[in-house]
Write a protein that holds these residues in place. Structure first.
Motif, short mmCIF file in Angstrom:
data_model
loop_
_atom_site.label_atom_id
_atom_site.label_comp_id
_atom_site.label_asym_id
_atom_site.label_seq_id
_atom_site.Cartn_x
_atom_site.Cartn_y
_atom_site.Cartn_z
N ASP A 200 0.85 -1.19 0.00
CA ASP A 200 0.00 0.00 0.00
C ASP A 200 0.89 1.25 0.00
OD1 ASP A 200 0.93 0.21 2.65
OD2 ASP A 200 -0.81 -0.88 3.42
N PHE A 201 0.25 2.41 0.00
CA PHE A 201 0.99 3.67 -0.03
C PHE A 201 1.79 3.88 1.25
CE2 PHE A 201 -2.27 4.72 -3.26
CZ PHE A 201 -1.43 5.15 -4.28
N ASP A 202 1.31 3.36 2.36
CA ASP A 202 2.02 3.51 3.62
C ASP A 202 3.40 2.85 3.53
OD1 ASP A 202 2.62 2.55 6.65
OD2 ASP A 202 1.33 4.32 6.68
N HIS A 203 3.43 1.64 2.95
CA HIS A 203 4.71 0.94 2.78
C HIS A 203 5.61 1.70 1.81
CE1 HIS A 203 2.54 -2.43 4.65
NE2 HIS A 203 3.73 -2.94 4.91
N ALA A 204 5.03 2.29 0.77
CA ALA A 204 5.83 3.03 -0.20
C ALA A 204 6.49 4.25 0.44
CB ALA A 204 4.96 3.46 -1.38
N VAL A 205 5.72 4.99 1.21
CA VAL A 205 6.27 6.17 1.87
C VAL A 205 7.31 5.79 2.91
CG1 VAL A 205 5.71 8.14 3.37
CG2 VAL A 205 4.22 7.57 1.45
N THR A 206 7.05 4.70 3.66
CA THR A 206 8.01 4.24 4.67
C THR A 206 9.32 3.84 4.03
OG1 THR A 206 6.20 3.46 6.10
CG2 THR A 206 8.39 2.56 6.50
N GLU A 207 9.25 3.15 2.90
CA GLU A 207 10.48 2.74 2.20
C GLU A 207 11.26 3.96 1.72
OE1 GLU A 207 11.21 0.58 -1.95
OE2 GLU A 207 10.68 -0.86 -0.36
N LEU A 208 10.56 4.96 1.20
CA LEU A 208 11.22 6.18 0.73
C LEU A 208 11.89 6.92 1.89
CD1 LEU A 208 8.53 7.47 -1.80
CD2 LEU A 208 10.88 6.79 -2.36
N LEU A 209 11.22 6.98 3.03
CA LEU A 209 11.80 7.63 4.20
C LEU A 209 13.02 6.88 4.70
CD1 LEU A 209 8.54 8.58 6.16
CD2 LEU A 209 10.11 10.14 5.00
N ASP A 210 12.93 5.54 4.74
CA ASP A 210 14.09 4.74 5.17
C ASP A 210 15.28 4.94 4.23
OD1 ASP A 210 12.64 3.76 7.28
OD2 ASP A 210 12.11 1.87 6.30
N THR A 211 15.00 5.01 2.92
CA THR A 211 16.08 5.22 1.94
C THR A 211 16.73 6.59 2.14
OG1 THR A 211 14.94 3.82 0.31
CG2 THR A 211 16.61 5.36 -0.51
N ALA A 212 15.90 7.61 2.40
CA ALA A 212 16.43 8.95 2.62
C ALA A 212 17.27 8.99 3.89
CB ALA A 212 15.29 9.96 2.71
N ALA A 213 16.82 8.27 4.93
CA ALA A 213 17.57 8.25 6.20
C ALA A 213 18.92 7.54 6.01
CB ALA A 213 16.74 7.54 7.27
N ASP A 214 18.93 6.45 5.24
CA ASP A 214 20.19 5.72 4.99
C ASP A 214 21.19 6.60 4.24
OD1 ASP A 214 19.16 3.52 6.27
OD2 ASP A 214 18.54 2.50 4.41
N ARG A 215 20.67 7.38 3.27
CA ARG A 215 21.56 8.27 2.52
C ARG A 215 22.13 9.36 3.42
NH1 ARG A 215 17.84 9.09 -2.95
NH2 ARG A 215 18.26 7.03 -3.88
N GLU A 216 21.31 9.85 4.34
CA GLU A 216 21.77 10.88 5.25
C GLU A 216 22.88 10.36 6.16
OE1 GLU A 216 21.74 14.80 6.41
OE2 GLU A 216 20.47 13.87 4.84
N VAL A 217 22.71 9.11 6.62
CA VAL A 217 23.73 8.50 7.48
C VAL A 217 25.02 8.25 6.70
CG1 VAL A 217 24.31 6.43 8.78
CG2 VAL A 217 22.05 7.47 9.04
N ALA A 218 24.88 7.91 5.42
CA ALA A 218 26.06 7.57 4.60
C ALA A 218 26.90 8.79 4.25
CB ALA A 218 25.62 6.87 3.33
#
Length: 219
Positions: A200-218
């Motif tokens: 669903d859209f909730d999973h899509a947004v959560t995945e995008l947020l997790d990806t953005a957080a990983d990039r910020e940490v990297a």
């Protein structure tokens, strides 16, 4: 014909959620006292409800949620100002002396609305409200009806428990909320979800947020 001015006082007795409504609605129970010997035939009551953020303190978590509205805490002395929540109306039936009227307060969970954003940030405590009353009073005087205006200085404050609002929103949006997006953004998000086989859209947004957080940490 016009008679002498009638003294009226207003006091908010409580605010509670309406249990059987399609959209979220709170009801403010307002007590009205009218002075003078003549009965009130009716009052066409108007009310401006405002939020007074300076009348309460905030935890650090609440301050984070208020960043979009007021900026960082060190700026609050200049940015925290009383702001409008809503306008509402009610027709008060005839009475003598005192009466009580139900004033409906429509609520929204739209995060584009400042009041909804403010309320969502609060965790507990009270919502500091200011009620500014106006309207027209119809008085059944001995020599006929008189028409008067609600005095300009009729106002009162009420601290509504934040839990009242939180329970109302939980009733209408259980464990969820909604965010307004443009049509193009919805199409893009739907394509992202489908391409990755997400539920669903909730999973899509959560995945995008997790990806953005990983990039910020990297970085």
């Amino acid at each position: 014909m016009t008679g002498g001015p009638m003294e009226v006082d207003f006091a908010v007795l409580d605010v509670a959620a309406e249990p059987y409504t399609v959209s979220p609605v709170l009801t403010a129970r307002v007590g009205i006292t009218a002075g003078g010997p003549d009965p009130v035939h009716a009052i066409a009551l108007r009310c401006q409800v405002r939020i007074e953020p300076l009348r309460r303190s905030y935890t650090d978590d609440e301050a984070d949620g208020l960043l979009d509205l007021f900026g960082p805490r060190e700026r609050w002395a200049s940015t925290q100002r009383t702001f409008l929540w809503q306008h509402c109306t009610a027709m008060v039936q005839g009475f003598t002396g005192t009466t009580t009227v139900a004033l409906p307060l429509d609520c929204t969970y739209d995060f584009e609305v400042a009041a909804a954003k403010y309320l969502h940030a609060l965790r507990d405590g009270a919502l500091p409200l200011q009620f500014l009353f106006s309207g027209t009073i119809f008085v059944n005087a001995g020599r006929g009806f008189s028409v008067q205006q609600v005095p300009w200085d009729c106002e009162c404050r009420y601290d509504m428990p934040v839990q009242v609002w939180r329970d109302l929103i939980a009733q209408h949006f259980p464990n969820s909320g909604w965010v307004r997006l443009s049509h193009d953004t919805i199409v893009a998000l739907a394509g992202y979800k489908s391409a990755r086989g997400l539920l669903d859209f909730d999973h899509a947004v959560t995945e995008l947020l997790d990806t953005a957080a990983d990039r910020e940490v990297a970085r």
